[in-house]
Design a protein around this motif. Structure first.
Motif, short mmCIF file in Angstrom:
data_model
loop_
_atom_site.label_atom_id
_atom_site.label_comp_id
_atom_site.label_asym_id
_atom_site.label_seq_id
_atom_site.Cartn_x
_atom_site.Cartn_y
_atom_site.Cartn_z
N ARG A 27 96.21 -67.13 24.25
CA ARG A 27 97.11 -68.10 25.31
C ARG A 27 96.62 -69.20 24.70
O ARG A 27 96.76 -69.78 23.90
N THR A 28 98.25 -69.53 24.62
CA THR A 28 98.67 -70.58 24.58
C THR A 28 98.10 -71.80 25.10
O THR A 28 98.98 -72.73 25.95
N PHE A 29 96.68 -72.88 24.41
CA PHE A 29 96.15 -73.86 25.64
C PHE A 29 96.81 -75.44 25.63
O PHE A 29 96.00 -75.86 26.13
N SER A 30 98.16 -75.38 24.36
CA SER A 30 98.60 -76.78 25.09
C SER A 30 98.53 -77.40 26.16
O SER A 30 98.67 -78.48 26.08
N ARG A 31 98.77 -76.46 27.17
CA ARG A 31 99.44 -77.20 28.64
C ARG A 31 97.31 -77.89 28.85
O ARG A 31 97.84 -77.59 30.56
N TYR A 32 96.79 -76.84 28.57
CA TYR A 32 95.48 -76.30 29.14
C TYR A 32 94.63 -78.05 28.56
O TYR A 32 94.63 -78.36 27.67
N ALA A 33 93.17 -77.65 29.55
CA ALA A 33 92.42 -79.54 29.92
C ALA A 33 91.13 -77.53 28.65
O ALA A 33 90.76 -77.10 28.93
N MET A 34 90.78 -78.72 27.93
CA MET A 34 89.60 -78.00 27.15
C MET A 34 88.38 -78.86 27.26
O MET A 34 88.43 -79.99 27.44
N GLY A 35 87.65 -77.61 27.43
CA GLY A 35 86.32 -79.08 27.61
C GLY A 35 84.71 -78.57 26.43
O GLY A 35 85.17 -76.89 26.52
N TRP A 36 84.27 -79.09 26.53
CA TRP A 36 82.44 -79.12 26.14
C TRP A 36 81.42 -79.22 26.69
O TRP A 36 81.24 -80.41 27.80
N PHE A 37 80.49 -78.26 27.63
CA PHE A 37 79.49 -78.05 27.84
C PHE A 37 78.08 -78.07 27.12
O PHE A 37 78.70 -77.71 26.89
N ARG A 38 77.35 -78.26 28.38
CA ARG A 38 75.53 -77.81 27.16
C ARG A 38 75.31 -77.41 28.40
O ARG A 38 75.23 -78.23 29.72
N GLN A 39 74.11 -76.61 27.84
CA GLN A 39 73.13 -75.87 28.73
C GLN A 39 71.49 -76.17 27.30
O GLN A 39 71.62 -75.66 27.41
N ALA A 40 70.55 -76.63 28.05
CA ALA A 40 69.77 -76.70 27.53
C ALA A 40 67.92 -76.04 28.25
O ALA A 40 68.32 -75.81 29.96
N PRO A 41 67.43 -75.22 28.21
CA PRO A 41 66.31 -74.93 28.71
C PRO A 41 66.03 -75.01 30.00
O PRO A 41 65.19 -76.47 30.11
N GLY A 42 66.26 -73.67 31.03
CA GLY A 42 65.14 -74.71 32.38
C GLY A 42 66.24 -76.08 33.24
O GLY A 42 65.91 -76.64 34.17
N SER A 52 92.21 -83.68 27.73
CA SER A 52 93.71 -83.11 28.47
C SER A 52 94.60 -83.96 28.45
O SER A 52 95.27 -84.34 26.77
N TRP A 53 94.88 -84.35 29.43
CA TRP A 53 96.37 -85.37 28.87
C TRP A 53 95.43 -87.02 27.55
O TRP A 53 96.04 -87.58 27.18
N THR A 54 94.37 -87.30 27.99
CA THR A 54 93.30 -87.88 27.74
C THR A 54 91.86 -87.28 27.27
O THR A 54 91.77 -86.18 27.28
N THR A 55 90.87 -88.36 26.97
CA THR A 55 89.34 -87.73 26.88
C THR A 55 88.20 -88.39 27.83
O THR A 55 88.41 -89.31 27.86
N TYR A 56 87.39 -87.44 27.65
CA TYR A 56 86.61 -87.75 28.82
C TYR A 56 84.70 -87.46 28.69
O TYR A 56 85.04 -86.68 27.25
N TYR A 57 83.37 -88.35 28.42
CA TYR A 57 83.05 -88.35 27.72
C TYR A 57 81.79 -88.07 28.73
O TYR A 57 81.46 -89.44 29.36
N ALA A 58 80.66 -87.76 28.55
CA ALA A 58 79.46 -88.09 29.57
C ALA A 58 78.92 -89.49 28.82
O ALA A 58 78.84 -89.07 27.77
N ASP A 59 78.56 -90.02 30.06
CA ASP A 59 77.80 -91.72 28.99
C ASP A 59 76.66 -91.27 28.17
O ASP A 59 76.77 -92.12 26.88
N SER A 60 75.75 -89.98 28.07
CA SER A 60 74.82 -89.96 27.04
C SER A 60 75.88 -89.83 26.34
O SER A 60 74.66 -89.54 24.97
N VAL A 61 76.43 -89.38 25.73
CA VAL A 61 77.41 -88.71 24.59
C VAL A 61 78.29 -89.61 24.56
O VAL A 61 78.75 -90.10 22.67
N LYS A 62 78.78 -91.08 24.68
CA LYS A 62 79.53 -91.96 24.68
C LYS A 62 79.35 -92.58 23.30
O LYS A 62 78.55 -93.50 23.10
N GLY A 63 80.80 -92.05 22.87
CA GLY A 63 80.44 -93.37 21.46
C GLY A 63 79.45 -92.65 20.07
O GLY A 63 79.68 -92.71 18.98
N ARG A 64 79.28 -91.77 20.28
CA ARG A 64 78.34 -91.08 19.31
C ARG A 64 79.59 -89.20 19.08
O ARG A 64 79.38 -89.22 18.30
#
Length: 122
Positions: A27-42, A52-64
């Motif tokens: 599928r073409t994801f041009s109109r989709y939001a795409m995200g990255w998530f992470r899961q640590a053990p436990g 999406s039309w803009t970017t979003y960041y968790a505070d813990s990764v902002k700037g990095r």
């Protein structure tokens, strides 16, 4: 059938960089939001970044971390710099049509990749 395939994970020393890729097919994801998530053990799966039309960041990764998208390749990237041991986790790519303002929520996404391990050594 929609498929999201992550790549680029691995072992890196603290302070180093790593770039994750997420290739979308079916599928073409041009109109989709795409995200990255992470899961640590436990721990629960947590939001990292989204585009999406803009970017979003968790505070813990902002700037990095920086999320970007190559529409022609149907690929989303996560450039991770100044990595810390606490960034160690399985990183997942996600995509879907998302209501604006809900891009940071796990439950907003119906399509997920299989995950790629990122390990940051101290």
């Amino acid at each position: 059938q929609v498929q999201l395939v992550e790549s680029g994970g691995g072992l890196v020393q603290a302070g180093g960089p790593l770039r994750l890729s997420c290739a979308a097919s079916g599928r073409t994801f041009s109109r989709y939001a795409m995200g990255w998530f992470r899961q640590a053990p436990g721990k629960e799966r947590e939001f990292v970044a989204a585009i999406s039309w803009t970017t979003y960041y968790a505070d813990s990764v902002k700037g990095r971390f920086t999320i970007s998208k190559d529409a022609a390749k149907n690929t989303v990237y996560l450039q991770m710099n100044s990595l810390k041991p606490e960034d160690t986790a399985v990183y997942y790519c996600a995509g879907d049509r998302v209501v604006t303002g809900y891009e940071t929520r796990v439950t907003s996404y119906g399509y997920w990749g299989q995950g790629t391990q990122v390990t940051v050594s101290s």
